[in-house]
Design a protein around this motif. Structure first.
Motif, PDB file in Angstrom:
ATOM      1  N   LEU A 178      -2.139 -12.415   2.770  1.00  0.00           N
ATOM      2  CA  LEU A 178      -3.522 -11.053   3.071  1.00  0.00           C
ATOM      3  C   LEU A 178      -3.712 -10.514   1.938  1.00  0.00           C
ATOM      4  O   LEU A 178      -3.131 -10.091   0.896  1.00  0.00           O
ATOM      5  CB  LEU A 178      -2.545 -10.556   4.106  1.00  0.00           C
ATOM      6  CG  LEU A 178      -2.399  -9.446   4.254  1.00  0.00           C
ATOM      7  CD1 LEU A 178      -3.278  -8.670   5.972  1.00  0.00           C
ATOM      8  CD2 LEU A 178      -0.934  -8.103   4.915  1.00  0.00           C
ATOM      9  N   MET A 179      -5.233  -9.537   1.993  1.00  0.00           N
ATOM     10  CA  MET A 179      -5.642  -9.153   1.830  1.00  0.00           C
ATOM     11  C   MET A 179      -5.975  -7.647   1.883  1.00  0.00           C
ATOM     12  O   MET A 179      -5.993  -7.788   3.841  1.00  0.00           O
ATOM     13  CB  MET A 179      -6.671  -9.424   0.768  1.00  0.00           C
ATOM     14  CG  MET A 179      -6.644 -10.190  -0.073  1.00  0.00           C
ATOM     15  SD  MET A 179      -8.545 -11.567   0.435  1.00  0.00           S
ATOM     16  CE  MET A 179      -8.235 -12.586   1.054  1.00  0.00           C
ATOM     17  N   ALA A 180      -5.194  -6.995   1.229  1.00  0.00           N
ATOM     18  CA  ALA A 180      -5.148  -4.719   2.147  1.00  0.00           C
ATOM     19  C   ALA A 180      -5.212  -4.161   1.020  1.00  0.00           C
ATOM     20  O   ALA A 180      -5.046  -4.362   0.210  1.00  0.00           O
ATOM     21  CB  ALA A 180      -4.106  -5.325   3.197  1.00  0.00           C
ATOM     22  N   ALA A 181      -6.234  -3.485   1.666  1.00  0.00           N
ATOM     23  CA  ALA A 181      -6.862  -1.568   1.137  1.00  0.00           C
ATOM     24  C   ALA A 181      -5.792  -0.829   1.649  1.00  0.00           C
ATOM     25  O   ALA A 181      -6.871  -0.503   2.774  1.00  0.00           O
ATOM     26  CB  ALA A 181      -8.299  -1.920   0.584  1.00  0.00           C
ATOM     27  N   PHE A 182      -5.692   0.540   0.423  1.00  0.00           N
ATOM     28  CA  PHE A 182      -5.194   1.552   1.343  1.00  0.00           C
ATOM     29  C   PHE A 182      -6.245   2.205   0.762  1.00  0.00           C
ATOM     30  O   PHE A 182      -6.757   2.617  -0.625  1.00  0.00           O
ATOM     31  CB  PHE A 182      -4.058   1.771   1.039  1.00  0.00           C
ATOM     32  CG  PHE A 182      -3.061   0.986   2.454  1.00  0.00           C
ATOM     33  CD1 PHE A 182      -2.885   1.408   3.634  1.00  0.00           C
ATOM     34  CD2 PHE A 182      -2.698   0.020   1.814  1.00  0.00           C
ATOM     35  CE1 PHE A 182      -2.274   0.623   4.481  1.00  0.00           C
ATOM     36  CE2 PHE A 182      -2.108  -1.608   2.657  1.00  0.00           C
ATOM     37  CZ  PHE A 182      -1.742  -0.845   4.305  1.00  0.00           C
ATOM     38  N   SER A 186      -2.007   6.306  -1.396  1.00  0.00           N
ATOM     39  CA  SER A 186      -1.473   5.308  -0.773  1.00  0.00           C
ATOM     40  C   SER A 186       0.379   4.869  -1.303  1.00  0.00           C
ATOM     41  O   SER A 186      -0.167   5.154  -2.323  1.00  0.00           O
ATOM     42  CB  SER A 186      -1.759   4.270   0.450  1.00  0.00           C
ATOM     43  OG  SER A 186      -2.027   3.324  -1.011  1.00  0.00           O
ATOM     44  N   PRO A 187       1.357   5.178  -0.790  1.00  0.00           N
ATOM     45  CA  PRO A 187       2.767   4.012  -1.493  1.00  0.00           C
ATOM     46  C   PRO A 187       2.136   2.796  -2.054  1.00  0.00           C
ATOM     47  O   PRO A 187       1.617   2.870  -1.904  1.00  0.00           O
ATOM     48  CB  PRO A 187       3.309   4.435  -0.660  1.00  0.00           C
ATOM     49  CG  PRO A 187       2.503   4.717   1.032  1.00  0.00           C
ATOM     50  CD  PRO A 187       1.573   4.755   0.596  1.00  0.00           C
ATOM     51  N   ARG A 188       2.994   3.319  -3.533  1.00  0.00           N
ATOM     52  CA  ARG A 188       2.762   2.308  -4.392  1.00  0.00           C
ATOM     53  C   ARG A 188       4.453   2.263  -4.901  1.00  0.00           C
ATOM     54  O   ARG A 188       4.471   2.136  -5.980  1.00  0.00           O
ATOM     55  CB  ARG A 188       2.034   2.566  -5.543  1.00  0.00           C
ATOM     56  CG  ARG A 188       1.120   3.084  -5.365  1.00  0.00           C
ATOM     57  CD  ARG A 188       0.060   3.689  -6.698  1.00  0.00           C
ATOM     58  NE  ARG A 188      -0.727   4.056  -6.431  1.00  0.00           N
ATOM     59  CZ  ARG A 188      -2.259   4.057  -7.139  1.00  0.00           C
ATOM     60  NH1 ARG A 188      -2.305   3.240  -8.182  1.00  0.00           N
ATOM     61  NH2 ARG A 188      -3.454   5.418  -7.211  1.00  0.00           N
ATOM     62  N   LEU A 247       3.415  -6.383   6.111  1.00  0.00           N
ATOM     63  CA  LEU A 247       3.445  -5.936   5.000  1.00  0.00           C
ATOM     64  C   LEU A 247       3.838  -3.893   4.378  1.00  0.00           C
ATOM     65  O   LEU A 247       4.288  -3.648   3.565  1.00  0.00           O
ATOM     66  CB  LEU A 247       1.815  -6.063   4.457  1.00  0.00           C
ATOM     67  CG  LEU A 247       1.183  -4.713   2.859  1.00  0.00           C
ATOM     68  CD1 LEU A 247       2.042  -5.358   1.387  1.00  0.00           C
ATOM     69  CD2 LEU A 247      -0.006  -4.316   2.383  1.00  0.00           C
ATOM     70  N   CYS A 248       2.923  -3.909   5.620  1.00  0.00           N
ATOM     71  CA  CYS A 248       2.961  -2.076   5.598  1.00  0.00           C
ATOM     72  C   CYS A 248       4.390  -1.255   5.877  1.00  0.00           C
ATOM     73  O   CYS A 248       5.163  -0.647   5.842  1.00  0.00           O
ATOM     74  CB  CYS A 248       1.979  -1.373   7.152  1.00  0.00           C
ATOM     75  SG  CYS A 248       0.949  -1.492   6.776  1.00  0.00           S
ATOM     76  N   ASP A 254       1.177   3.332   7.049  1.00  0.00           N
ATOM     77  CA  ASP A 254       0.978   2.745   7.821  1.00  0.00           C
ATOM     78  C   ASP A 254      -0.529   1.993   8.551  1.00  0.00           C
ATOM     79  O   ASP A 254      -1.320   1.970   7.550  1.00  0.00           O
ATOM     80  CB  ASP A 254      -0.027   4.133   8.652  1.00  0.00           C
ATOM     81  CG  ASP A 254       0.231   4.057  10.272  1.00  0.00           C
ATOM     82  OD1 ASP A 254      -0.346   3.275  10.926  1.00  0.00           O
ATOM     83  OD2 ASP A 254       0.186   5.064  10.659  1.00  0.00           O
ATOM     84  N   PRO A 255      -0.407   1.062   9.198  1.00  0.00           N
ATOM     85  CA  PRO A 255      -1.169  -0.104   9.521  1.00  0.00           C
ATOM     86  C   PRO A 255      -2.751   0.299   9.955  1.00  0.00           C
ATOM     87  O   PRO A 255      -3.768   0.753   9.803  1.00  0.00           O
ATOM     88  CB  PRO A 255      -0.439  -1.256  10.293  1.00  0.00           C
ATOM     89  CG  PRO A 255       0.654  -1.200  10.119  1.00  0.00           C
ATOM     90  CD  PRO A 255       0.833   0.261  10.013  1.00  0.00           C
ATOM     91  N   ARG A 256      -2.829   1.544  10.389  1.00  0.00           N
ATOM     92  CA  ARG A 256      -4.173   2.618  10.928  1.00  0.00           C
ATOM     93  C   ARG A 256      -4.398   2.841   9.614  1.00  0.00           C
ATOM     94  O   ARG A 256      -5.649   3.065   9.436  1.00  0.00           O
ATOM     95  CB  ARG A 256      -3.633   3.121  11.836  1.00  0.00           C
ATOM     96  CG  ARG A 256      -2.989   2.744  13.270  1.00  0.00           C
ATOM     97  CD  ARG A 256      -2.465   3.957  14.288  1.00  0.00           C
ATOM     98  NE  ARG A 256      -1.161   4.113  13.429  1.00  0.00           N
ATOM     99  CZ  ARG A 256      -0.983   5.241  14.241  1.00  0.00           C
ATOM    100  NH1 ARG A 256      -0.678   6.024  15.835  1.00  0.00           N
ATOM    101  NH2 ARG A 256       0.669   5.832  13.712  1.00  0.00           N
ATOM    102  N   ASP A 257      -3.886   2.529   8.557  1.00  0.00           N
ATOM    103  CA  ASP A 257      -4.416   3.668   7.373  1.00  0.00           C
ATOM    104  C   ASP A 257      -5.231   2.359   5.852  1.00  0.00           C
ATOM    105  O   ASP A 257      -6.206   2.597   5.413  1.00  0.00           O
ATOM    106  CB  ASP A 257      -3.428   4.049   6.223  1.00  0.00           C
ATOM    107  CG  ASP A 257      -3.059   5.261   7.384  1.00  0.00           C
ATOM    108  OD1 ASP A 257      -3.856   6.068   8.378  1.00  0.00           O
ATOM    109  OD2 ASP A 257      -2.001   6.105   6.903  1.00  0.00           O
TER     110      ASP A 257
END
Ligand SMILES: Cc1cc2nc3c(=O)[nH]c(=O)nc-3n(C[C@H](O)[C@H](O)[C@H](O)COP(=O)(O)OP(=O)(O)OC[C@H]3O[C@@H](n4cnc5c(N)ncnc54)[C@H](O)[C@@H]3O)c2cc1C
Length: 320
Positions: A178-182, A186-188, A247-248, A254-257
Motif C-alpha cells: 500500500l502507498m498512502a499520503a497524508f 498528520s500523525p507520525r 494502516l490508519c 483517518d482514512p478520509r484524510d
C-alpha cells in the motif's frame, strides 16, 4: 533478427540488481551486452512510484525499502551510486537511494544499453547461441543471462529444460503493498515497524527517508505473506481500500484524510526456499540463471548472484 554486426556477445534478461550488476561487470571485461526488461523503468523490485498531489509531487519506494549491512564492496558500490544512510535508529546501517530507491539503479546502470518495455516471451537455443523472442523482434546472442524471478523461468525455457527443475523448486511469496499520503501535519508515530502478527507486517514512513521532501507524510505498508496470498488476485483499487483502514488504525490517522492511496501487487516478492548456490549454468556455459532467489531474499543476494555469474563467464576473479 539482428545482423551479425549488431549482435551482442551477451543478452541479459532482467534489469534488476542481479542483471544490472552482471551486465556492468561483463561490459567492464570487454563484452558487448544488451539488457532487456519488460518494465517501463529499470530496477525490478528496487522501485519508486511517483504521484502528484495538489501540493506537489510525492514518491513511494514500493519495493525494497533499503539495503542493510551490505559487504564493504557492495556498500562502496552503492555509495558510489549516491546511496545515503537513513538515520532510522537501526543497529545496522540502512542505505537508501535519493530521491528514491530507483535512483540507485539508474546510477548503477549508467552506460549500459537497455531496452525497456521489452518482454522476452521465449528463449530458444540455435546453432550458434540463443534467440530471444520479444515485441521488438528476435534478438540473438551467443550467451544469455536470465535474472527474472525463478517461477517465471519455465515460461521462457519450457518446463522440460534441464535447468528448469532446480529453478522451479524455488518458491516465491507474494507481497501486496500500500502507498498512502497524508497532510504534513498528520500523525507520525514511528519511522518503521515490523510486526509479523499484523496483516500489515511492515510499515515505513517513506517521507522520513533522506531527500524525500516535505510535501506530505507518505507511508508504505507491506502485507504479510498470508494476507497477500489471500487477496492477491483482487483489483489494486480494492486492495488499497482494504489496506488503508489497517494502516490508519496503526498510525492513528483517518482514512478520509488520505491525499493519495494506491496498491501494488508483487506476485514474486521473496524466495521462501532459495536455491543455495549463486547461479545455475548450462553444461555448455551459454545459459546462466541468477537473481536473489539463488541465495536469499535481499538486494545483496541479487548483487552477489549477478557478480558471480559475470566472474564465471569471464574467468576473472575481480568483477562485480
Ligand atoms: C515489497 C518488497 C520489499 C523488499 N524489501 C527489501 C529490503 O528492504 N531490503 C532488501 O535488501 N531487499 C528487499 N526486497 C528484495 C529485493 O527487492 C530483491 O531481493 C532484489 O531487488 C531482487 O533483484 P533481482 O535482480 O534478483 O530481481 P528483480 O528485481 O525482480 O529483477 C528482475 C527483472 O526482470 C524483469 N523481467 C521479468 N520477466 C521478464 C521477461 N520475461 N522479459 C524481460 N524482463 C523480465 C522484471 O521486470 C525485473 O525488472 C524487497 C522486495 C519486495 C518485493
Amino acid at each position: 533478427m539482428q545482423d551479425d554486426a549488431t549482435r551482442p556477445d551477451v543478452l541479459v534478461i532482467g534489469a534488476g540488481m542481479a542483471g544490472i550488476t552482471c551486465a556492468q561487470a561483463l561490459a567492464a571485461a570487454g563484452q558487448s551486452v544488451l539488457v532487456l526488461d519488460k518494465g517501463r523503468g529499470i530496477g525490478g523490485r528496487i522501485a519508486t512510484r511517483r504521484a502528484t498531489l495538489p501540493t506537489g509531487e510525492v514518491s513511494f519506494d514500493h519495493g525494497a525499502q533499503y539495503v542493510s549491512a551490505p559487504s564493504d564492496d557492495f556498500a562502496a558500490r552503492l555509495e558510489g551510486a549516491g546511496a545515503t544512510h537513513w538515520q532510522d535508529g537501526a543497529d545496522k546501517p540502512h542505505l537508501v537511494g535519493t530521491p528514491g530507491m530507483s535512483a540507485l539503479m539508474r546510477a548503477l546502470a549508467a552506460g549500459l544499453e537497455i531496452r525497456q518495455s521489452c518482454e522476452v516471451s521465449a528463449l530458444a537455443q540455435d546453432g550458434d547461441g540463443w534467440t530471444a523472442t520479444t515485441p521488438m523482434g528476435q534478438l540473438h546472442a551467443r550467451r544469455v543471462v536470465v535474472t527474472i524471478p525463478a517461477p517465471q523461468i519455465k515460461r521462457l525455457l519450457g518446463a522440460d529444460h534441464p535447468l528448469c527443475a532446480a529453478a522451479t523448486n524455488v518458491d516465491m511469496q507474494p507481497c501486496l503493498t500500500l502507498m498512502a499520503a497524508f497532510e504534513p501535519d498528520s500523525p507520525r508515530p514511528f519511522l518503521h515497524r515490523f510486526d509479523p502478527t499484523h496483516p500489515l507486517a511492515w510499515i515505513a514512513q517513506n517521507s522520513a527517508k533522506p531527500g524525500r521532501g516535505n510535501t506530505a507524510v507518505t507511508w508504505v505498508a507491506q502485507a504479510g505473506p498470508d494476507w497477500s496470498a489471500t487477496y492477491l488476485e483482487g483489483a489494486p483499487d480494492l486492495i488499497a481500500a482494504q489496506m488503508l483502514p489497517l494502516l490508519c488504525d496503526v498510525i492513528d490517522a483517518d482514512p478520509r484524510d488520505a491525499l493519495h492511496v494506491s496498491a501494488h501487487r508483487w506476485r514474486y516478492a521473496r524466495a521462501t526456499r532459495p536455491l543455495g548456490q549463486p547461479f545455475l549454468r548450462s553444461d555448455d556455459h551459454s545459459l546462466y540463471l541468477g537473481g536473489d532467489w539463488c541465495l536469499g531474499t535481499r538486494v545483496e543476494d541479487a548483487w552477489t548472484s549477478g557478480s558471480a555469474i559475470a566472474r564465471d563467464m569471464t574467468g576473472l576473479a575481480n568483477v562485480g
